[in-house]
Design a protein around this motif. Structure first.
Motif, PDB file in Angstrom:
ATOM      1  N   ARG A 200      -1.797 -50.244   7.078  1.00  0.00           N
ATOM      2  CA  ARG A 200      -1.838 -50.178   5.608  1.00  0.00           C
ATOM      3  C   ARG A 200      -0.645 -49.384   5.071  1.00  0.00           C
ATOM      4  O   ARG A 200      -0.027 -49.767   4.089  1.00  0.00           O
ATOM      5  CB  ARG A 200      -3.153 -49.513   5.174  1.00  0.00           C
ATOM      6  N   THR A 201      -0.327 -48.281   5.729  1.00  0.00           N
ATOM      7  CA  THR A 201       0.773 -47.425   5.282  1.00  0.00           C
ATOM      8  C   THR A 201       2.126 -48.102   5.425  1.00  0.00           C
ATOM      9  O   THR A 201       2.962 -48.007   4.534  1.00  0.00           O
ATOM     10  CB  THR A 201       0.763 -46.094   6.077  1.00  0.00           C
ATOM     11  N   PHE A 202       2.359 -48.755   6.549  1.00  0.00           N
ATOM     12  CA  PHE A 202       3.683 -49.317   6.845  1.00  0.00           C
ATOM     13  C   PHE A 202       3.745 -50.845   6.716  1.00  0.00           C
ATOM     14  O   PHE A 202       4.781 -51.443   6.989  1.00  0.00           O
ATOM     15  CB  PHE A 202       4.119 -48.938   8.266  1.00  0.00           C
ATOM     16  N   GLY A 203       2.666 -51.465   6.264  1.00  0.00           N
ATOM     17  CA  GLY A 203       2.614 -52.933   6.185  1.00  0.00           C
ATOM     18  C   GLY A 203       3.740 -53.558   5.381  1.00  0.00           C
ATOM     19  O   GLY A 203       4.223 -54.636   5.725  1.00  0.00           O
ATOM     20  N   ARG A 204       4.183 -52.897   4.356  1.00  0.00           N
ATOM     21  CA  ARG A 204       5.236 -53.478   3.502  1.00  0.00           C
ATOM     22  C   ARG A 204       6.548 -53.676   4.247  1.00  0.00           C
ATOM     23  O   ARG A 204       7.395 -54.453   3.818  1.00  0.00           O
ATOM     24  CB  ARG A 204       5.450 -52.596   2.272  1.00  0.00           C
ATOM     25  N   PHE A 205       6.713 -53.024   5.388  1.00  0.00           N
ATOM     26  CA  PHE A 205       7.952 -53.168   6.142  1.00  0.00           C
ATOM     27  C   PHE A 205       7.962 -54.393   7.038  1.00  0.00           C
ATOM     28  O   PHE A 205       8.987 -54.720   7.626  1.00  0.00           O
ATOM     29  CB  PHE A 205       8.219 -51.900   6.983  1.00  0.00           C
ATOM     30  N   ALA A 206       6.827 -55.077   7.139  1.00  0.00           N
ATOM     31  CA  ALA A 206       6.760 -56.308   7.937  1.00  0.00           C
ATOM     32  C   ALA A 206       6.158 -57.448   7.143  1.00  0.00           C
ATOM     33  O   ALA A 206       5.832 -58.489   7.699  1.00  0.00           O
ATOM     34  CB  ALA A 206       5.946 -56.053   9.206  1.00  0.00           C
TER      35      ALA A 206
ATOM     36  N   PHE B  25       5.339 -42.341  12.262  1.00  0.00           N
ATOM     37  CA  PHE B  25       6.668 -42.680  11.761  1.00  0.00           C
ATOM     38  C   PHE B  25       6.924 -44.162  11.996  1.00  0.00           C
ATOM     39  O   PHE B  25       6.592 -44.695  13.059  1.00  0.00           O
ATOM     40  CB  PHE B  25       7.752 -41.874  12.493  1.00  0.00           C
ATOM     41  N   ALA B  26       7.525 -44.820  10.998  1.00  0.00           N
ATOM     42  CA  ALA B  26       8.014 -46.184  11.162  1.00  0.00           C
ATOM     43  C   ALA B  26       9.507 -46.073  11.440  1.00  0.00           C
ATOM     44  O   ALA B  26      10.242 -45.449  10.671  1.00  0.00           O
ATOM     45  CB  ALA B  26       7.765 -47.011   9.902  1.00  0.00           C
ATOM     46  N   LEU B  27       9.924 -46.643  12.554  1.00  0.00           N
ATOM     47  CA  LEU B  27      11.330 -46.625  12.958  1.00  0.00           C
ATOM     48  C   LEU B  27      11.809 -48.053  13.153  1.00  0.00           C
ATOM     49  O   LEU B  27      11.040 -48.934  13.547  1.00  0.00           O
ATOM     50  CB  LEU B  27      11.510 -45.851  14.272  1.00  0.00           C
ATOM     51  N   ARG B  28      13.084 -48.281  12.891  1.00  0.00           N
ATOM     52  CA  ARG B  28      13.704 -49.591  13.118  1.00  0.00           C
ATOM     53  C   ARG B  28      14.453 -49.551  14.438  1.00  0.00           C
ATOM     54  O   ARG B  28      15.252 -48.644  14.673  1.00  0.00           O
ATOM     55  CB  ARG B  28      14.673 -49.919  11.982  1.00  0.00           C
ATOM     56  N   PHE B  29      14.199 -50.520  15.303  1.00  0.00           N
ATOM     57  CA  PHE B  29      14.938 -50.638  16.562  1.00  0.00           C
ATOM     58  C   PHE B  29      16.302 -51.235  16.256  1.00  0.00           C
ATOM     59  O   PHE B  29      16.399 -52.320  15.700  1.00  0.00           O
ATOM     60  CB  PHE B  29      14.168 -51.513  17.554  1.00  0.00           C
ATOM     61  N   GLU B  30      17.348 -50.505  16.589  1.00  0.00           N
ATOM     62  CA  GLU B  30      18.719 -50.910  16.273  1.00  0.00           C
ATOM     63  C   GLU B  30      19.498 -51.348  17.503  1.00  0.00           C
ATOM     64  O   GLU B  30      20.663 -51.708  17.392  1.00  0.00           O
ATOM     65  CB  GLU B  30      19.465 -49.732  15.608  1.00  0.00           C
ATOM     66  N   GLY B  31      18.889 -51.298  18.681  1.00  0.00           N
ATOM     67  CA  GLY B  31      19.615 -51.568  19.914  1.00  0.00           C
ATOM     68  C   GLY B  31      19.400 -52.966  20.443  1.00  0.00           C
ATOM     69  O   GLY B  31      18.853 -53.846  19.778  1.00  0.00           O
ATOM     70  N   ASP B  32      19.826 -53.141  21.666  1.00  0.00           N
ATOM     71  CA  ASP B  32      19.634 -54.382  22.406  1.00  0.00           C
ATOM     72  C   ASP B  32      18.402 -54.204  23.294  1.00  0.00           C
ATOM     73  O   ASP B  32      18.159 -53.106  23.797  1.00  0.00           O
ATOM     74  CB  ASP B  32      20.880 -54.658  23.261  1.00  0.00           C
ATOM     75  N   GLU B  33      17.637 -55.260  23.494  1.00  0.00           N
ATOM     76  CA  GLU B  33      16.421 -55.142  24.288  1.00  0.00           C
ATOM     77  C   GLU B  33      16.675 -54.675  25.716  1.00  0.00           C
ATOM     78  O   GLU B  33      15.765 -54.170  26.370  1.00  0.00           O
ATOM     79  CB  GLU B  33      15.639 -56.454  24.277  1.00  0.00           C
TER      80      GLU B  33
ATOM     81  N   LEU C 200      15.232 -44.184  10.973  1.00  0.00           N
ATOM     82  CA  LEU C 200      13.982 -43.891  10.290  1.00  0.00           C
ATOM     83  C   LEU C 200      13.782 -44.824   9.104  1.00  0.00           C
ATOM     84  O   LEU C 200      14.670 -44.975   8.275  1.00  0.00           O
ATOM     85  CB  LEU C 200      13.984 -42.430   9.812  1.00  0.00           C
ATOM     86  N   ILE C 201      12.606 -45.417   9.031  1.00  0.00           N
ATOM     87  CA  ILE C 201      12.219 -46.229   7.882  1.00  0.00           C
ATOM     88  C   ILE C 201      11.348 -45.385   6.953  1.00  0.00           C
ATOM     89  O   ILE C 201      11.601 -45.295   5.767  1.00  0.00           O
ATOM     90  CB  ILE C 201      11.459 -47.502   8.306  1.00  0.00           C
ATOM     91  N   ALA C 202      10.291 -44.774   7.523  1.00  0.00           N
ATOM     92  CA  ALA C 202       9.356 -44.008   6.698  1.00  0.00           C
ATOM     93  C   ALA C 202       8.507 -43.088   7.566  1.00  0.00           C
ATOM     94  O   ALA C 202       8.351 -43.307   8.769  1.00  0.00           O
ATOM     95  CB  ALA C 202       8.438 -44.952   5.921  1.00  0.00           C
ATOM     96  N   GLU C 203       7.943 -42.085   6.911  1.00  0.00           N
ATOM     97  CA  GLU C 203       6.984 -41.165   7.527  1.00  0.00           C
ATOM     98  C   GLU C 203       5.671 -41.327   6.774  1.00  0.00           C
ATOM     99  O   GLU C 203       5.659 -41.383   5.545  1.00  0.00           O
ATOM    100  CB  GLU C 203       7.496 -39.735   7.389  1.00  0.00           C
ATOM    101  N   ALA C 204       4.574 -41.416   7.511  1.00  0.00           N
ATOM    102  CA  ALA C 204       3.266 -41.507   6.859  1.00  0.00           C
ATOM    103  C   ALA C 204       3.043 -40.247   6.027  1.00  0.00           C
ATOM    104  O   ALA C 204       3.373 -39.146   6.470  1.00  0.00           O
ATOM    105  CB  ALA C 204       2.160 -41.666   7.894  1.00  0.00           C
TER     106      ALA C 204
END
Length: 172
Positions: free
Chosen positions: A164-170, A112-120, A79-83
């Motif tokens: 707008r909500t999650f833009g700072r993460f990219a 929800f903003a989530l980070r992919f931690e796996g292999d494609e 988890l990165i963030a929840e709107a």
């Protein structure tokens, strides 16, 4: 995030949306299988981020994790963030009777903003585990600032809010 969903008044379908970011800050999008409701739309509008309904008694976060796995086979996330708020959109009038048997005028979504931690190799949109019906026919990583132009027009405002909500993460 332990709060469970309880049905409220209004006729919006309770739903979650997932902005899945890879290590490079790109966002997972899937190309939906064409349906009658999408006929006539440019192919570019068939792309979207994973989303889905919240089951009664299910927390929005748990629904997001479940929906992501059901649609993409992805489980390796953090988890990165929840709107901070819920976003809603209305279906066009001609679709309200077809979608969800006419029960809802649109969707009310918690994102929800989530980070992919796996292999494609974990990603499988055409045959996700659990025997779920595929929602997507293909997928790709996309820049966050391109998302709103790829989504079906009646969902565009929601996508602009999510960016707008999650833009700072990219870095957008």
């Amino acid at each position: 995030m332990t709060k469970l969903y309880a049905p409220e008044t209004g006729n919006y379908r309770p739903c979650v949306g997932i902005m899945l970011l890879n290590k490079d800050g790109l966002v997972f999008i899937g190309q939906r299988k064409p349906k009658r409701s999408a006929d006539g739309l440019p192919n570019g509008h068939l792309w979207q981020m994973p989303q889905g309904g919240i089951d009664p008694g299910e927390s929005p976060y748990n629904a997001a994790i479940r929906e992501l796995a059901e649609e993409t086979n992805i489980t390796s996330v953090s988890l990165i963030a929840e709107a901070p708020e819920w976003y809603t959109y209305d279906l066009p009038v001609d679709l309200t009777k077809k979608a969800w048997r006419g029960r809802y005028q649109g969707q009310r979504q918690k994102w929800f903003a989530l980070r992919f931690e796996g292999d494609e190799s974990e990603i499988n949109v055409t045959a996700p585990t659990g025997g779920f019906r595929p929602e997507f026919e293909t997928w790709r990583w996309e820049r966050m600032d391109k998302l709103a132009e790829l989504i079906i027009p009646f969902k565009r405002q929601v996508y602009e809010n999510v960016v707008r909500t999650f833009g700072r993460f990219a870095g957008v």
